[in-house]
Design a protein around this motif. Structure first.
Motif, PDB file in Angstrom:
ATOM      1  N   VAL A  69      14.993  24.340  40.340  1.00  0.00           N
ATOM      2  CA  VAL A  69      13.560  24.492  40.684  1.00  0.00           C
ATOM      3  C   VAL A  69      12.647  23.799  39.667  1.00  0.00           C
ATOM      4  CG1 VAL A  69      13.879  26.610  41.981  1.00  0.00           C
ATOM      5  CG2 VAL A  69      13.419  26.749  39.529  1.00  0.00           C
ATOM      6  N   ARG A  70      13.198  23.421  38.469  1.00  0.00           N
ATOM      7  CA  ARG A  70      12.451  22.742  37.422  1.00  0.00           C
ATOM      8  C   ARG A  70      11.425  23.682  36.786  1.00  0.00           C
ATOM      9  NH1 ARG A  70      13.448  19.015  34.985  1.00  0.00           N
ATOM     10  NH2 ARG A  70      11.588  17.747  35.113  1.00  0.00           N
ATOM     11  N   GLY A  71      11.061  23.337  35.551  1.00  0.00           N
ATOM     12  CA  GLY A  71      10.256  24.266  34.760  1.00  0.00           C
ATOM     13  C   GLY A  71       8.763  23.983  34.750  1.00  0.00           C
ATOM     14  N   LEU A  72       8.311  23.068  35.615  1.00  0.00           N
ATOM     15  CA  LEU A  72       6.885  22.738  35.615  1.00  0.00           C
ATOM     16  C   LEU A  72       6.346  23.017  37.015  1.00  0.00           C
ATOM     17  CD1 LEU A  72       8.642  20.169  34.109  1.00  0.00           C
ATOM     18  CD2 LEU A  72       6.379  19.876  33.153  1.00  0.00           C
ATOM     19  N   ASP A  73       5.080  23.475  37.080  1.00  0.00           N
ATOM     20  CA  ASP A  73       4.571  23.976  38.362  1.00  0.00           C
ATOM     21  C   ASP A  73       4.151  22.899  39.355  1.00  0.00           C
ATOM     22  OD1 ASP A  73       4.979  26.503  37.519  1.00  0.00           O
ATOM     23  OD2 ASP A  73       2.859  27.026  37.214  1.00  0.00           O
ATOM     24  N   TYR A  74       4.066  21.637  38.909  1.00  0.00           N
ATOM     25  CA  TYR A  74       3.418  20.676  39.818  1.00  0.00           C
ATOM     26  C   TYR A  74       4.320  20.084  40.893  1.00  0.00           C
ATOM     27  CZ  TYR A  74       4.855  17.562  35.851  1.00  0.00           C
ATOM     28  OH  TYR A  74       5.515  16.913  34.841  1.00  0.00           O
TER      29      TYR A  74
END
Ligand code: HAM
Length: 430
Positions: free
Chosen positions: A256-261
């Protein structure tokens, strides 16, 4: 003695050669993809990161170096470069020209207050690309293949590309609802961080390193079952193209990756050594559909990008001996005055340097064998040796330190002699 700030590291001499080599290869690949260099400030206003990287990410919540400047404004040492590049592209009005896409590459230091360990620092360097003004899955493929080719050009063999899709906004809304329902009666069995993530961004539970193997996480609803037609089509196009390009990948529904964008496709590159050990992701990225709007650009403007951690690349390349025969730290000439002729030595050196020869000189009154040792240590190709007699006759001695061939040359002709050294030898042999 002053200690290094915890989590920082010096990069000097031999180590710096490795960083330069890696960066040069990455830049060369970026240029073959027509990415252009961008340089943005290390210091940005804090709200750039809270808006873009997102205040539900660990990076913004726990890891930013944030402080007030002397005028009381909150500023942050960038934890990554995508937000700054997006801001810069929007501010420069490049998008208004509608010459899409804007293709940027960048390299530079980032800061995250993480727990330091091998391959994880508080100051580290990233190399990355952003392609802004796109909404074609083929641009995503271009970005993913760019990363893959970079690693190939660096010589890596055991690369695993993990890929997933986070779907479009509608997909994610439905998926998040279902995840929240699923975890609501199980969250008490997960770690403290997951409990926090449940309230802040339930998606991140899937990425938990502590509970990764628990059945609760393994059996969680999968985003593939929620994808809208459009998201499904885009993802399938990407996978099909990767197949065509013969880029192997592994679909990882929990990525899911660690950054919200991010939205739609996300991906990471991992390297596994022979003994199965891994430093975690060496690079990662994805598509973003709201970031440009969040930093003041057109709402419908999308992008895709990725970044590598240069420290991790260097550590792994060292482990795999990928620097062998790649770094040329030799110099062309070492000038060796015998006796008090440092002034003449410097003059000869300057003449050579101005003509493009890399050149060093002994100015420390050493004897010949000490100077030869120094020349060898500096990996010089030629030594130029002279003392009183040579200055009188105007002819100095040369020695090719690689082949041992030696002779004399007129001082005034040194440049053209060295320019044609190999040709001179061939003529002599003939
Ligand atoms: P990221 O996954 O946070 O993505 O970082 C990219 C890479 O930077 C990681 O894969 C890792 O190699 C390296 N890295 C991260 N943290 C550290 C650390 N503390 N020490 C050493 N290396 C580290 C981003 O930063 C996104 N901006 C990538 C991107 C570009 N997405 C879209 N465009």
């Amino acid at each position: 003695m002053f200690n290094l700030v915890k989590g920082t590291h010096d990069i000097s001499v031999d180590e710096a050669d490795k960083y330069t080599y890696v960066e040069q290869i990455l830049i060369q690949v970026a240029e073959t993809f027509n990415f252009k260099e961008f340089r943005t400030p290390i210091l940005e206003y804090t709200n750039l990161f809270t808006r873009s990287v997102g205040d539900s990410s660990d990076i913004v919540r726990k890891e930013m170096y944030t402080f007030l400047d002397k005028a009381g404004r909150s500023v942050t040492l960038r934890p990554e470069l995508t937000a700054g590049i997006a801001r810069s592209i929007v501010n420069s009005k490049m998008l208004a020209l509608q010459d899409y896409p804007v293709k940027a590459y960048y390299v530079g230091p980032c800061f995250r207050y993480e727990r330091p360990q091998l391959g994880r620092y508080r100051q580290f360097n990233q190399f990355g690309i952003e392609c802004v003004g796109v909404n074609s899955p083929y641009r995503d493929v271009e970005a993913i293949s760019f990363g893959y080719y970079c690693l190939k050009m660096l010589g890596f063999k055991n690369i695993k590309l993990k890929i997933n899709t986070l779907g479009d906004n509608e997909t994610r809304e439905n998926y998040l609802k279902s995840l929240r329902e699923y975890f609501s009666d199980k969250i008490e069995y997960l770690c403290e961080d997951c409990k926090e993530r449940f309230n802040i961004n339930v998606l991140r539970i899937l990425d938990c390193k502590i509970d990764a193997e628990s059945d609760i996480i393994k059996n969680a609803p999968k985003i593939v079952d929620f994808l809208s037609e459009n998201s499904k089509n885009n993802f399938n196009i990407i996978l099909k193209e990767l197949d065509k390009l013969e880029i192997p990948y592994e679909i990882d529904n929990n990525l899911v990756r660690g950054l919200d964008y991010y939205s739609d496709v996300v991906f990471e590159y991992h390297h596994f050594s022979e003994n199965g050990s891994s430093l975690g992701a060496i690079g990662g990225g994805g598509h973003y559909n709201k970031l440009i709007g969040e930093v003041g650009g057109p709402k419908d403007c999308e992008g895709v990008g990725l970044a590598f951690g240069i420290e991790r690349l260097v550590i792994l390349m060292d482990n795999e001996n990928l620097f062998e025969n790649k770094i040329d730290n030799s110099i062309d000439v070492y000038v060796m005055p015998i006796g008090p002729y440092q002034d003449r030595a410097l003059e000869i050196c300057n003449m050579l340097r101005l003509n493009g020869f890399s050149c060093d000189v002994c100015l420390e009154n050493k004897n010949i064998s000490q100077m030869i040792k120094k020349a060898t240590k500096r990996n010089a190709k030629y030594a130029l040796i002279f003392g009183e007699d040579e200055i009188k006759t105007g002819k100095i001695k040369f020695k090719n330190l690689k082949t041992g061939i030696q002779g004399e040359v007129e001082i005034d002709n040194v440049v053209s002699f060295l320019d044609n050294f190999d040709a001179n030898l061939i003529n002599k042999e003939n």
